[in-house]
Design a protein around this motif. Structure first.
Motif, mmCIF file in Angstrom:
data_model
loop_
_atom_site.group_PDB
_atom_site.id
_atom_site.type_symbol
_atom_site.label_atom_id
_atom_site.label_comp_id
_atom_site.label_asym_id
_atom_site.label_seq_id
_atom_site.Cartn_x
_atom_site.Cartn_y
_atom_site.Cartn_z
ATOM 1 N N ARG A 148 33.867 31.335 44.721
ATOM 2 C CA ARG A 148 34.126 32.549 45.494
ATOM 3 C C ARG A 148 35.637 32.732 45.690
ATOM 4 N NH1 ARG A 148 30.587 31.456 49.160
ATOM 5 N NH2 ARG A 148 31.939 30.203 50.464
ATOM 6 N N TYR A 149 36.348 31.669 46.024
ATOM 7 C CA TYR A 149 37.782 31.779 46.265
ATOM 8 C C TYR A 149 38.552 32.087 44.980
ATOM 9 C CZ TYR A 149 36.757 29.851 50.895
ATOM 10 O OH TYR A 149 36.265 29.633 52.155
ATOM 11 N N LEU A 150 38.104 31.559 43.862
ATOM 12 C CA LEU A 150 38.748 31.915 42.593
ATOM 13 C C LEU A 150 38.576 33.411 42.318
ATOM 14 C CD1 LEU A 150 37.852 28.895 40.270
ATOM 15 C CD2 LEU A 150 40.054 29.384 41.381
ATOM 16 N N THR A 151 37.369 33.923 42.566
ATOM 17 C CA THR A 151 37.106 35.346 42.346
ATOM 18 C C THR A 151 37.919 36.197 43.309
ATOM 19 O OG1 THR A 151 34.880 34.837 41.561
ATOM 20 C CG2 THR A 151 35.275 37.096 42.294
ATOM 21 N N TRP A 152 37.940 35.816 44.577
ATOM 22 C CA TRP A 152 38.716 36.583 45.553
ATOM 23 C C TRP A 152 40.215 36.497 45.264
ATOM 24 C CZ3 TRP A 152 35.656 34.808 50.512
ATOM 25 C CH2 TRP A 152 34.442 35.504 50.570
ATOM 26 N N GLY A 153 40.663 35.393 44.700
ATOM 27 C CA GLY A 153 42.064 35.264 44.303
ATOM 28 C C GLY A 153 42.425 36.268 43.222
ATOM 29 N N GLU A 154 41.508 36.510 42.295
ATOM 30 C CA GLU A 154 41.746 37.511 41.256
ATOM 31 C C GLU A 154 41.895 38.903 41.865
ATOM 32 O OE1 GLU A 154 38.486 37.067 38.513
ATOM 33 O OE2 GLU A 154 39.188 35.089 37.852
ATOM 34 N N VAL A 155 41.087 39.207 42.872
ATOM 35 C CA VAL A 155 41.188 40.496 43.561
ATOM 36 C C VAL A 155 42.550 40.608 44.241
ATOM 37 C CG1 VAL A 155 40.276 41.902 45.464
ATOM 38 C CG2 VAL A 155 38.695 40.753 43.892
ATOM 39 N N ALA A 156 42.960 39.556 44.931
ATOM 40 C CA ALA A 156 44.259 39.574 45.621
ATOM 41 C C ALA A 156 45.396 39.788 44.627
ATOM 42 C CB ALA A 156 44.458 38.275 46.400
ATOM 43 N N GLU A 157 45.312 39.144 43.492
ATOM 44 C CA GLU A 157 46.334 39.300 42.449
ATOM 45 C C GLU A 157 46.406 40.764 41.998
ATOM 46 O OE1 GLU A 157 49.434 37.947 40.443
ATOM 47 O OE2 GLU A 157 48.101 36.406 41.233
ATOM 48 N N LYS A 158 45.253 41.366 41.728
ATOM 49 C CA LYS A 158 45.194 42.759 41.272
ATOM 50 C C LYS A 158 45.710 43.722 42.337
ATOM 51 C CE LYS A 158 41.392 42.039 38.071
ATOM 52 N NZ LYS A 158 39.938 42.148 37.880
ATOM 53 N N GLU A 159 45.516 43.361 43.607
ATOM 54 C CA GLU A 159 45.945 44.233 44.699
ATOM 55 C C GLU A 159 47.416 44.014 45.080
ATOM 56 O OE1 GLU A 159 43.191 43.839 47.975
ATOM 57 O OE2 GLU A 159 41.632 44.924 46.895
ATOM 58 N N GLY A 160 48.101 43.127 44.374
ATOM 59 C CA GLY A 160 49.526 42.927 44.620
ATOM 60 C C GLY A 160 49.846 41.923 45.712
ATOM 61 N N PHE A 161 48.960 40.946 45.916
ATOM 62 C CA PHE A 161 49.179 39.882 46.891
ATOM 63 C C PHE A 161 49.235 38.531 46.163
ATOM 64 C CE2 PHE A 161 46.628 43.047 49.408
ATOM 65 C CZ PHE A 161 47.631 43.419 50.304
ATOM 66 N N PRO A 162 50.321 38.243 45.454
ATOM 67 C CA PRO A 162 50.355 37.000 44.667
ATOM 68 C C PRO A 162 50.272 35.729 45.512
ATOM 69 C CG PRO A 162 52.503 38.063 44.660
ATOM 70 C CD PRO A 162 51.540 39.023 45.291
ATOM 71 N N ASN A 163 50.830 35.735 46.712
ATOM 72 C CA ASN A 163 50.760 34.532 47.549
ATOM 73 C C ASN A 163 49.358 34.321 48.114
ATOM 74 O OD1 ASN A 163 53.434 33.913 47.103
ATOM 75 N ND2 ASN A 163 54.151 34.850 49.004
ATOM 76 N N ILE A 164 48.685 35.405 48.446
ATOM 77 C CA ILE A 164 47.297 35.277 48.904
ATOM 78 C C ILE A 164 46.434 34.801 47.734
ATOM 79 C CG2 ILE A 164 45.264 36.512 49.769
ATOM 80 C CD1 ILE A 164 47.217 38.244 51.445
ATOM 81 N N ALA A 165 46.713 35.291 46.545
ATOM 82 C CA ALA A 165 45.984 34.826 45.363
ATOM 83 C C ALA A 165 46.197 33.321 45.186
ATOM 84 C CB ALA A 165 46.451 35.580 44.119
ATOM 85 N N ARG A 166 47.432 32.853 45.351
ATOM 86 C CA ARG A 166 47.728 31.415 45.249
ATOM 87 C C ARG A 166 47.021 30.630 46.339
ATOM 88 N NH1 ARG A 166 52.769 29.082 46.194
ATOM 89 N NH2 ARG A 166 53.514 31.030 47.025
ATOM 90 N N LEU A 167 46.976 31.195 47.536
ATOM 91 C CA LEU A 167 46.275 30.532 48.644
ATOM 92 C C LEU A 167 44.799 30.370 48.303
ATOM 93 C CD1 LEU A 167 46.354 29.411 51.571
ATOM 94 C CD2 LEU A 167 45.828 31.747 52.332
ATOM 95 N N PHE A 168 44.163 31.421 47.801
ATOM 96 C CA PHE A 168 42.764 31.318 47.395
ATOM 97 C C PHE A 168 42.586 30.247 46.323
ATOM 98 C CE2 PHE A 168 41.569 35.761 48.985
ATOM 99 C CZ PHE A 168 40.602 35.313 49.861
#
Length: 184
Positions: A25-45
């Motif tokens: 789930r966190y890997l998938t949500w990280g991809e969403v964060a990356e697409k939405e322009g949140f690279p640090n949140i993507a890294r956190l996920f």
């Protein structure tokens, strides 16, 4: 050494299932964060997904010797939304583990004198407390349209302890040396 008590073994399998789902789930949500322009949140996920993988591996390893087919019931937050809402899902999952699941599993393992299960559940519980707090901070940022402010995220590959920006000299949960932490 194999787990001797069926209830503790069931709890280990359930925790394993939940941690595996959280990892994905966190890997998938990280991809969403990356697409939405949140690279640090993507890294956190991605970092916390790795910690969940560590927890799942620990639970699985404690079950050594208990081979066989077992139905596994594990709770999991489902849904794919925007980053702030996905972080809320992460908060809900982590708080469930901290407030309900791991304390109950830990008490049973202690009562049944399953020391390896106690260790595995304790490692996960301590890390999940940190994960919930990090997700809360990241959610506050995302709700304001900002990325989470973090330079580095570190995960202990032994217990899943999570640190940001500065590493402790040794893991406060399992005692591992700082040199083995994985950086995200």
């Amino acid at each position: 050494m194999a787990v001797k008590n069926a209830m503790t073994a069931d709890f280990l399998r359930s925790a394993y299932g939940g941690e595996c789902m959280a990892h994905m789930r966190y890997l998938t949500w990280g991809e969403v964060a990356e697409k939405e322009g949140f690279p640090n949140i993507a890294r956190l996920f991605k970092a916390i997904a790795y910690a969940e993988q560590v927890h799942a591996g620990n639970h699985f390893n404690v079950l050594n010797g208990n081979i066989g087919d077992h139905p596994v019931t594990a709770g999991g937050v489902f849904g794919l939304k925007n980053t702030a809402e996905n972080l809320q899902g992460g908060i809900m999952g982590e708080e469930f583990e901290v407030d309900q699941m791991y304390p109950a599993y830990l008490e049973v393992a202690k009562m049944q004198k399953e020391e390896e299960a106690v260790r595995s559940f304790t490692f996960a519980l301590e890390a999940e407390k940190i994960h919930a707090e990090l997700f809360k901070k990241a959610k506050e940022a995302a709700e304001q349209g900002k990325d989470f402010e973090v330079n580095k995220i570190y995960i202990c590959p032994i217990c899943g302890h999570t640190a940001t920006d500065e590493l402790p000299n040794q893991c406060p949960v399992c005692g591992a040396k700082k040199g083995i932490y994985k950086e995200f």
